[in-house]
Structures are given as C-alpha cells and as structure tokens.
Design a protein around this motif. Structure first.
Motif, PDB file in Angstrom:
ATOM      1  N   ASP A  88       0.347  -1.718  -9.409  1.00 35.33           N
ATOM      2  CA  ASP A  88       1.159  -2.043 -10.581  1.00 35.33           C
ATOM      3  C   ASP A  88       0.915  -3.475 -11.040  1.00 35.33           C
ATOM      4  O   ASP A  88       0.802  -3.751 -12.233  1.00 35.33           O
ATOM      5  CB  ASP A  88       2.656  -1.903 -10.230  1.00 35.33           C
ATOM      6  N   PHE A  89       0.841  -4.373 -10.075  1.00 40.09           N
ATOM      7  CA  PHE A  89       0.978  -5.793 -10.432  1.00 40.09           C
ATOM      8  C   PHE A  89       0.206  -6.660  -9.433  1.00 40.09           C
ATOM      9  O   PHE A  89       0.295  -6.448  -8.218  1.00 40.09           O
ATOM     10  CB  PHE A  89       2.480  -6.109 -10.368  1.00 40.09           C
ATOM     11  N   ILE A  90      -0.539  -7.630  -9.991  1.00 43.14           N
ATOM     12  CA  ILE A  90      -1.198  -8.634  -9.141  1.00 43.14           C
ATOM     13  C   ILE A  90      -0.743 -10.008  -9.632  1.00 43.14           C
ATOM     14  O   ILE A  90      -0.745 -10.257 -10.846  1.00 43.14           O
ATOM     15  CB  ILE A  90      -2.745  -8.562  -9.263  1.00 43.14           C
TER      16      ILE A  90
ATOM     17  N   GLY B  98      10.112  -2.760  -5.756  1.00 41.63           N
ATOM     18  CA  GLY B  98       9.468  -1.462  -5.554  1.00 41.63           C
ATOM     19  C   GLY B  98       8.131  -1.264  -6.240  1.00 41.63           C
ATOM     20  O   GLY B  98       7.566  -0.172  -6.164  1.00 41.63           O
ATOM     21  N   LEU B  99       7.605  -2.295  -6.910  1.00 43.03           N
ATOM     22  CA  LEU B  99       6.293  -2.102  -7.542  1.00 43.03           C
ATOM     23  C   LEU B  99       5.180  -2.366  -6.523  1.00 43.03           C
ATOM     24  O   LEU B  99       5.323  -3.198  -5.615  1.00 43.03           O
ATOM     25  CB  LEU B  99       6.128  -3.024  -8.760  1.00 43.03           C
ATOM     26  N   ASN B 100       4.064  -1.666  -6.727  1.00 45.74           N
ATOM     27  CA  ASN B 100       2.919  -1.793  -5.834  1.00 45.74           C
ATOM     28  C   ASN B 100       2.173  -3.091  -6.197  1.00 45.74           C
ATOM     29  O   ASN B 100       1.562  -3.184  -7.254  1.00 45.74           O
ATOM     30  CB  ASN B 100       2.043  -0.554  -6.059  1.00 45.74           C
TER      31      ASN B 100
ATOM     32  N   THR C 101       6.135  -7.840   3.358  1.00 46.65           N
ATOM     33  CA  THR C 101       6.835  -7.522   2.107  1.00 46.65           C
ATOM     34  C   THR C 101       6.055  -6.475   1.295  1.00 46.65           C
ATOM     35  O   THR C 101       6.295  -6.299   0.104  1.00 46.65           O
ATOM     36  CB  THR C 101       7.034  -8.839   1.300  1.00 46.65           C
ATOM     37  N   ASN C 102       5.097  -5.824   1.948  1.00 49.34           N
ATOM     38  CA  ASN C 102       4.297  -4.765   1.311  1.00 49.34           C
ATOM     39  C   ASN C 102       3.389  -5.269   0.206  1.00 49.34           C
ATOM     40  O   ASN C 102       3.090  -4.521  -0.736  1.00 49.34           O
ATOM     41  CB  ASN C 102       5.179  -3.659   0.706  1.00 49.34           C
ATOM     42  N   ILE C 103       2.971  -6.525   0.277  1.00 45.79           N
ATOM     43  CA  ILE C 103       2.043  -7.054  -0.741  1.00 45.79           C
ATOM     44  C   ILE C 103       0.628  -6.988  -0.179  1.00 45.79           C
ATOM     45  O   ILE C 103       0.396  -7.399   0.971  1.00 45.79           O
ATOM     46  CB  ILE C 103       2.438  -8.495  -1.129  1.00 45.79           C
TER      47      ILE C 103
ATOM     48  N   THR D 199      16.958  -6.378  -4.117  1.00 46.36           N
ATOM     49  CA  THR D 199      16.461  -5.019  -4.383  1.00 46.36           C
ATOM     50  C   THR D 199      17.097  -4.524  -5.684  1.00 46.36           C
ATOM     51  O   THR D 199      18.053  -5.133  -6.194  1.00 46.36           O
ATOM     52  CB  THR D 199      16.877  -4.054  -3.253  1.00 46.36           C
ATOM     53  N   VAL D 200      16.596  -3.395  -6.183  1.00 50.24           N
ATOM     54  CA  VAL D 200      17.167  -2.797  -7.399  1.00 50.24           C
ATOM     55  C   VAL D 200      18.651  -2.476  -7.170  1.00 50.24           C
ATOM     56  O   VAL D 200      19.505  -2.767  -8.017  1.00 50.24           O
ATOM     57  CB  VAL D 200      16.386  -1.514  -7.789  1.00 50.24           C
ATOM     58  N   ALA D 201      18.961  -1.919  -6.006  1.00 44.79           N
ATOM     59  CA  ALA D 201      20.356  -1.538  -5.729  1.00 44.79           C
ATOM     60  C   ALA D 201      21.257  -2.777  -5.741  1.00 44.79           C
ATOM     61  O   ALA D 201      22.367  -2.737  -6.292  1.00 44.79           O
ATOM     62  CB  ALA D 201      20.435  -0.825  -4.391  1.00 44.79           C
ATOM     63  N   GLU D 202      20.787  -3.872  -5.154  1.00 44.06           N
ATOM     64  CA  GLU D 202      21.603  -5.100  -5.144  1.00 44.06           C
ATOM     65  C   GLU D 202      21.847  -5.616  -6.557  1.00 44.06           C
ATOM     66  O   GLU D 202      22.933  -6.065  -6.895  1.00 44.06           O
ATOM     67  CB  GLU D 202      20.903  -6.186  -4.322  1.00 44.06           C
TER      68      GLU D 202
END
Ligand SMILES: Nc1ncnc2c1ncn2[C@@H]1O[C@H](COP(=O)(O)OP(=O)(O)O)[C@@H](O)[C@H]1O
Ligand SMILES: O=C(O)C[C@@H](O)[C@H](O)C(=O)COP(=O)(O)O
Length: 336
Positions: free
Chosen positions: A13-15, A58-60, A83-85, A317-320
């Motif tokens: 999604d994003f770099i 949540g973006l890749n 952090t999944n990056i 996070t989105v939920a927060e």
C-alpha cells in the motif's frame, strides 16, 4: 485528473522514504533539558513515525532508508519489523555514520522543544543505489520527507524515487518536514523544496513551512488559498496547510476547500502531532474516506499521540481512533 487514483493491483500500500532515527524523550517533564536526567528511547524521525502510524492502522507498509551499522541501527530495524513494516529496502551504512538523535524537552504542554544531534547521520547517506524501481512500482503510494532533500547523496535518492513513482503512477505524498538545522541556507532549502513539491500529488505542511518555500518568490499577499492554487498547476491534487492547535485546511484541485477542526485532549507534549495527523489522513484517503473525513481521522490520531509520551510507539489503531472520536469534544476554528 483531479482525484487521487491508487492502483489497486499493487502488493504494497505504502512506502515511506527518509530518516530513521531515535527519539530520546525526557521522562521528567515540566523541567528544562539541563535538569533532565533520564530519557526513554523510541524509534523516531518523521517518516519513520508516519510509516509506523500507517502500518498500525493496517496498511501494508515498507520503508526506503539507511541506518547506522550499530546497536541503534539494529534497534530501529527490529522495531520496524515488529511493526510489520517491510525493511528489505532499509540499507545499512558502511562508512561509520551514526544514527540521528532527537532529545526532547517537555517543559509544559505548550513549551516543548527538540535538541537534535545530526552530525554525519546515516539517513542522509541514502543514495541512488538504495532506491529500487522494482520496489517502488509495487506500491500504491510513496511518502517523501522533505528533510531527505537536505544533503547529497540523499537528495538525489529522493529525486530518483520521485521519478520512478511518477513513471509507475504511484501516488506521492510530500510531508514538508522542514528542520532548519539540517540545511545550509534558505536559498538552497527553498529551491529543492519547490523542485520536489512540483512532482507530488499531496503536499502537507504547516503555514510556516509553506512560508519558507515561498520566501524567494516574492508572492504578493500569500494566503492558504494562494499557496494551494500554486501547486495545482503542477501535479498536486490536495494541499493541506496545518495550523497547530487551530486545526488545518485542505484545498483540492477541483476547487473545494475543507476546514479541519481539532479534538480536545489532555496535551502532554506537542511534537508528534504532524506525523500522526499525516499517517491517519493517508490511511483515510487510501481506504476511501472523503478528504474531510480523513482530516478528522488525522486530527483524532494527533490528539491521541500528543496526550502520550512518544510519537512512534503512541500511534493508535483504527479501533482506538474510532473510540476516541466517539467521546472527544471537537472544536472548529475559523481564525485563518
Ligand atoms: N493542541 C492541540 N490539540 C489538539 N489537536 C492538535 C493540537 N495541536 C495540533 N493538533 C492536531 O495536529 C495537527 C497537526 O499539528 P501541527 O502542530 O500543525 O503539525 P506539526 O506537528 O507538523 O507542526 C493539527 O492540524 C491538529 O489536528
Ligand atoms: O522527526 C524527527 O526527527 C523527530 C521526531 O521523531 C519527533 O518526535 C518529532 O519532532 C515529531 O514531529 P512532528 O510530528 O512534526 O511534531
């Protein structure tokens, strides 16, 4: 074309491109740096914070940068991985350069400052060989941090990344992120900022940062609207001008403007506002929110981060964000 078009067939999604640093945030707040004895270490650097924010939402996400070949560099890379990056394009400096350090002073919620140690930093050693066309073309969007333009060889790396992004229709976000101590002169600063901004789809900066870019141009009576319109004759589709605790305003190429408010919060420190705002705004526009909704999402994220001790670790996070928005008081100012 007036609107942002994200190529949906891309695996990433994003770099983000730019500095990966360390924030050392004072533990003893309400006092000057001279009297501060302990600090907590976090990953820092504006584009790093934004990438962490976007990934937590949540973006890749991936990163193009360079870290020092030492414990600090390894700390940063490990944190990004946790952090999944994707860190496959985080290069390691082999010249003995060091990690940039930002010591933060939190004297009061409104009196915060940053002391930067940035001599011979690894992030500005990023060079064209570290920028892969194959990697950039796998992404829907690229974020450029203006500080990466401050010196060669990082400056050339930015321009090459911009070239690849335009060639492969990768949407480019430009966070002006102006840090005066990294630059040699106002003329150099303004020249390179303007050259880079011409190539970007979304430009985000504070009023002061846009003033810096316009200084050499003798623009008559510049205003937020004049500023934004100048970029629509190049590639920009959205220009956002941030006004600190008074909110923000976005202009879009189709002739509309949107005023963004703030969410009331218990402010611990002011830094981190811009990075969290940018990350949640980017998430918003990339997931189909309107510009106005994405600005609200950005403001809410900023409010959360400025009530917490760090910038990167504090990214919500989105939920927060949604939970915060459901109860926080929103204020819309009309002062600019
Ligand atoms: N005191 C504050 N209270 C609530 N929100 C704030 C405050 N300061 C900033 N923000 C939010 O963060 C956004 C970016 O802040 P700003 O200070 O303009 O950016 P930067 O940190 O890049 O200087 C603002 O548009 C606003 O939504
Ligand atoms: O960008 C840096 O090098 C330091 C940041 O990590 C720091 O925490 C900060 O200044 C955040 O910037 P802001 O979001 O523009 O306030």
């Amino acid at each position: 074309m007036n609107k942002l078009q994200f190529k949906q067939d891309r695996p990433l999604d994003f770099i983000a491109l730019g500095r990966l640093c360390i924030d050392l945030n004072a533990n003893e707040t309400q006092r000057p740096m001279e009297e501060t004895k302990t600090f907590t270490k976090y990953v820092g650097g504006s584009p790093a914070n934004i990438a962490i924010g976007v990934s937590r939402l949540g973006l890749n996400t991936g990163f193009i940068g360079k870290v020092s070949d030492d414990q600090m560099g390894r700390f940063i890379t490990s944190y990004l991985t946790e952090t999944n990056i994707d860190t496959d394009h985080v290069a390691i400096d082999r010249t003995g350069a060091v990690t940039g350090l930002a010591f933060t002073e939190i004297k009061s919620p409104t009196d915060c400052s940053i002391l930067m140690y940035r001599d011979n930093v690894a992030d500005l050693k990023l060079d064209v060989h570290n920028v892969s066309e194959g990697y950039i073309k796998q992404s829907k969007a690229l974020l450029i941090s203006g500080t990466a333009l401050a010196q060669s060889p990082s400056r050339e790396a930015v321009f090459l990344a911009l070239e690849y992004a335009r060639k492969h229709e990768v949407v480019v976000f430009f966070d002006i992120d102006y840090r005066p101590y990294t630059w040699a002169s106002e003329e150099e600063t303004s020249t390179y900022y303007n050259l880079a901004a011409e190539k970007c789809d979304v430009i985000i900066g504070t009023r002061e940062e846009f003033d810096m870019m316009e200084k050499l141009l003798n623009l008559e009576a510049s205003s937020d609207e004049v500023t934004a319109n100048r970029w629509f004759s190049y590639n920009a589709k959205i220009v956002i001008i941030k006004h600190g605790g008074e909110g923000s305003i976005a202009y879009t190429k189709d002739g509309n403007s949107y005023r963004g408010g703030i969410f009331k919060t218990k402010v611990l420190k002011t830094f981190g506002a811009g990075d969290s705002y940018a990350s949640a705004f980017i998430y918003g526009v990339m997931t189909g929110m309107s510009v106005k909704e994405a600005m609200r999402f950005g403001s809410a994220s900023a409010s959360i981060v400025i009530s917490r001790h760090s910038c990167s670790d504090a990214m919500p996070t989105v939920a927060e964000i949604k939970e915060f928005m459901s109860s926080a008081e929103e204020i819309l100012q009309e002062t600019y």
